[in-house]
Design an enzyme around this catalytic site. Structure first.
Site, short mmCIF file in Angstrom:
data_model
loop_
_atom_site.label_atom_id
_atom_site.label_comp_id
_atom_site.label_asym_id
_atom_site.label_seq_id
_atom_site.Cartn_x
_atom_site.Cartn_y
_atom_site.Cartn_z
N CYS A 25 -1.44 -6.76 -1.86
CA CYS A 25 -0.93 -6.58 -3.73
C CYS A 25 0.17 -6.76 -2.99
CB CYS A 25 -1.72 -5.27 -4.11
SG CYS A 25 -0.83 -3.98 -3.66
N GLU B 117 -0.38 -16.62 0.26
CA GLU B 117 -0.16 -14.88 -0.04
C GLU B 117 -0.98 -14.23 1.94
OE1 GLU B 117 -0.59 -15.68 -3.87
OE2 GLU B 117 -1.90 -16.28 -2.49
N GLU C 217 -0.58 -22.70 0.09
CA GLU C 217 -1.86 -22.10 -0.23
C GLU C 217 -2.62 -23.14 1.11
OE1 GLU C 217 -4.97 -19.36 -0.50
OE2 GLU C 217 -2.75 -19.45 -0.88
N HIS D 7 0.52 0.51 -6.22
CA HIS D 7 0.27 -1.32 -6.80
C HIS D 7 1.77 -2.06 -6.54
CE1 HIS D 7 -2.92 -4.29 -7.03
NE2 HIS D 7 -2.53 -3.86 -8.65
N ASN E 196 -1.77 -9.39 -12.44
CA ASN E 196 -2.16 -8.35 -11.78
C ASN E 196 -2.61 -9.02 -10.57
OD1 ASN E 196 -3.43 -6.02 -10.38
ND2 ASN E 196 -4.64 -5.03 -11.55
#
Length: 329
Positions: free
Chosen positions: A86, A114, A145, A224, A242
């Site tokens: 996260c 990520e 990415e 988180h 989120n």
């Protein structure tokens, strides 16, 4: 929820039916009790410094509400899956959106990796620290990415990143913490979405819509990292993006009520704004004159004469140093 008079609606979500152990895999902000105390103390210190700035007359004029997602500056909702990544999702989300804000291009195509941030930066599916991704983005940068596509499992960095990764990095000039309520809102309004941490309780996995407030019987699941993309003073909430996919919450978003000490989001930990190393569009043409207005112990206002008028922007000392360095390099 209705019996407690709360303002949100629960529903079955992709995460609500999982057992507690599986739900915990969708978190990933790691913090020891000692680190928690240190972060809380740092937030108190920063908030006190910000209060001094307010007293010195620094101009904080944030609007009563901001929604960068509705304005088109926030990139699409992603799903970290059952991997505690996260921190990288929150970090990349804030950087992507702030680049769009800085470039004044809501539809700018940008998609950071990520996987590269998490697995090349020192994190794992076991989690990472709140500012670890930011520190890595500043020191090394994050590739796109396509260079290293995300998978919800630990990945070896060297064998999964593209061969030309060093030429595909997006870096941060810096990142800045904000602890007071006005400073948090001012950062979101004037710079863009921010990285934040929160405590997650068992009822949060069932959130569907409304303004989330922890229910009395909910138990702590873990911590988180999320991206705060707006706020609303009239209804008293932070708008967060989120990383649990668009099937959770309100299309992947959630409104969290201000001042919930148990959640820690705006009481114990700072919000972190980012300064991506990109050149913004020149909306008023070249500046003919620059003027720095700095008060002792106060803020910095940068004035520029462009487009036949004087314009100003409140900047940090770090931004001012960067500008001076650019001018005289």
């Amino acid at each position: 929820v209705e019996d407690q008079g709360l303002r949100w609606t629960p529903a079955e979500t992709p995460l609500s039916s999982l057992d507690a152990a599986e739900q915990k895999k969708y978190l990933g902000l790691t913090v020891t009790p000692a680190e928690m105390k240190k972060m809380e103390a740092e937030a108190i210190k920063v908030a006190a410094q910000e209060k001094t700035l307010f007293a010195a007359g620094t101009d904080y004029a944030a609007p009563t509400s901001v929604d960068w997602a509705a304005a088109g500056y926030v990139t699409g909702v992603k799903n970290q899956g059952a991997c505690g990544s996260c921190v990288s999702f929150g970090t990349c989300a804030a950087i992507e959106a702030t680049i769009r804000v800085k470039m004044k291009e809501p539809g700018l195509a940008i998609d950071l990796s990520e996987a590269f941030c998490q697995f090349c930066g020192g994190g794992s599916c076991g989690g990472w620290g709140l500012t670890s991704g930011l520190a890595f983005a500043k020191a090394t940068g994050i590739v796109d990415e396509a260079c290293m596509p995300y998978q919800a499992k630990n990945l070896d960095c060297a064998s999964n990143r593209c061969s030309d990764w060093q030429s595909r990095l997006t870096k941060l000039n810096d990142y800045t913490g904000h602890a007071g309520m006005e400073a948090r809102k001012n950062a979101i309004a004037t710079i863009g979405p921010v990285v934040a941490g929160m405590a997650v309780y068992s009822d949060f996995f069932s959130y569907k819509t409304g303004i989330y407030e922890k229910t009395a019987g909910a138990s702590l699941s873990g911590y988180h990292c999320i991206c705060v993309v707006g706020y609303n003073d009239t209804q008293g909430y932070w708008l967060i993006k989120n990383s649990w996919g668009a099937g959770w919450g309100d299309g992947g978003y959630c409104k969290i009520a201000y001042g919930q000490v148990d959640l820690k989001i705006d009481s114990s930990w700072q919000f972190y704004s980012v300064d991506p190393a990109v050149v913004p569009k020149k909306g008023n043409g070249p500046a003919k004159y620059l003027l720095v207005d700095k008060t002792f112990g106060g803020g910095v206002r940068l004035w520029a004469y462009a487009g036949n008028k004087w314009l100003y922007r409140n900047v940090t000392d770090t931004e001012l140093k960067g500008l001076v360095q650019e001018l005289f390099d």
